[in-house]
Each structure stands twice: as structure tokens, then as C-alpha cells.
Write a protein that holds these residues in place. Structure first.
Motif, short mmCIF file in Angstrom:
data_model
loop_
_atom_site.label_atom_id
_atom_site.label_comp_id
_atom_site.label_asym_id
_atom_site.label_seq_id
_atom_site.Cartn_x
_atom_site.Cartn_y
_atom_site.Cartn_z
N LYS A 15 0.62 -1.48 -0.07
CA LYS A 15 -0.05 -0.20 0.21
C LYS A 15 -0.14 1.49 -0.36
CE LYS A 15 -3.31 2.52 2.59
NZ LYS A 15 -4.39 2.00 3.50
N THR B 58 2.13 2.51 -3.59
CA THR B 58 1.73 3.04 -4.60
C THR B 58 1.78 4.53 -4.57
OG1 THR B 58 -0.39 3.32 -3.79
CG2 THR B 58 -0.29 0.86 -3.96
N ASN B 59 0.94 5.26 -5.93
CA ASN B 59 1.01 6.38 -6.29
C ASN B 59 0.89 6.85 -5.23
OD1 ASN B 59 2.68 5.79 -8.96
ND2 ASN B 59 1.13 5.37 -9.62
N ASN B 60 -0.09 6.07 -4.81
CA ASN B 60 -1.22 7.32 -3.81
C ASN B 60 0.17 7.93 -2.42
OD1 ASN B 60 -3.81 6.74 -4.84
ND2 ASN B 60 -4.29 5.78 -3.96
N TYR B 61 0.93 7.55 -1.83
CA TYR B 61 1.96 7.05 -1.18
C TYR B 61 3.37 8.01 -1.89
CZ TYR B 61 -1.23 5.68 1.73
OH TYR B 61 -2.24 5.60 2.97
N ARG B 62 2.86 7.96 -3.37
CA ARG B 62 4.54 8.59 -4.08
C ARG B 62 4.99 9.65 -3.45
NH1 ARG B 62 7.15 6.68 -8.88
NH2 ARG B 62 4.87 5.51 -9.00
N VAL C 296 6.09 10.67 0.05
CA VAL C 296 5.67 11.01 0.93
C VAL C 296 6.35 10.25 1.43
CG1 VAL C 296 3.51 10.42 2.54
CG2 VAL C 296 2.69 11.13 0.49
#
Length: 74
Positions: free
Chosen positions: A14, A17-21, A23
Motif C-alpha cells: 500500500k 503505490t502512487n497514492n503515497y509517491r 510521501v
């Protein structure tokens, strides 16, 4: 996310993923003697999470700064 060192593999996919790129993942626990934050950061890094840092005495610092806290399963 509330992640313990032995759960790093469960969350690594998780966090990659791109959602956390881009971060920065900050791990923390309470007190300078607590080792869970270091263990969790190292476990995430071993699982390929690109960046994880430790905030020593993080929980106390977070509360002292007045940042929001949620209770329960959220």
C-alpha cells in the motif's frame, strides 16, 4: 496508519503505490527508549518503502504541538 514492526510486510504494498509517491513516512512511539518506531521504519525500508524516518518521542511531541488525534479504528 498504526503499523507494528511485524506488520510492515502487510502495509508495504500500500505504501509503495502512487497514492503515497513522494510521501515521507514518519514512525513514532512515546519516549526516547521506545524501540518500536525504529523497528517499524527499518522493517518498512526492508520491504522497499522508499522513505521512512523516525521521530523520537513523537507521540508526546505531536500532542504538545496540538495536532489532531483520532481514536478508534480509523
Amino acid at each position: 496508519l498504526n503499523i507494528y514492526p511485524d506488520e510492515a510486510a502487510l502495509y508495504a504494498a500500500k505504501l509503495k503505490t502512487n497514492n503515497y509517491r513522494g510521501v515521507l513516512i514518519i514512525t513514532y512511539c512515546d519516549g526516547p527508549q521506545c524501540s518500536l518506531s525504529k523497528e517499524t521504519a527499518y522493517a518498512l525500508l526492508r520491504q522497499g518503502v522508499p522513505e521512512a524516518k523516525v521521530l523520537v518521542n513523537g507521540w508526546s511531541l505531536w500532542i504538545k504541538a496540538g495536532y489532531p488525534v483520532k481514536k478508534g479504528r480509523e
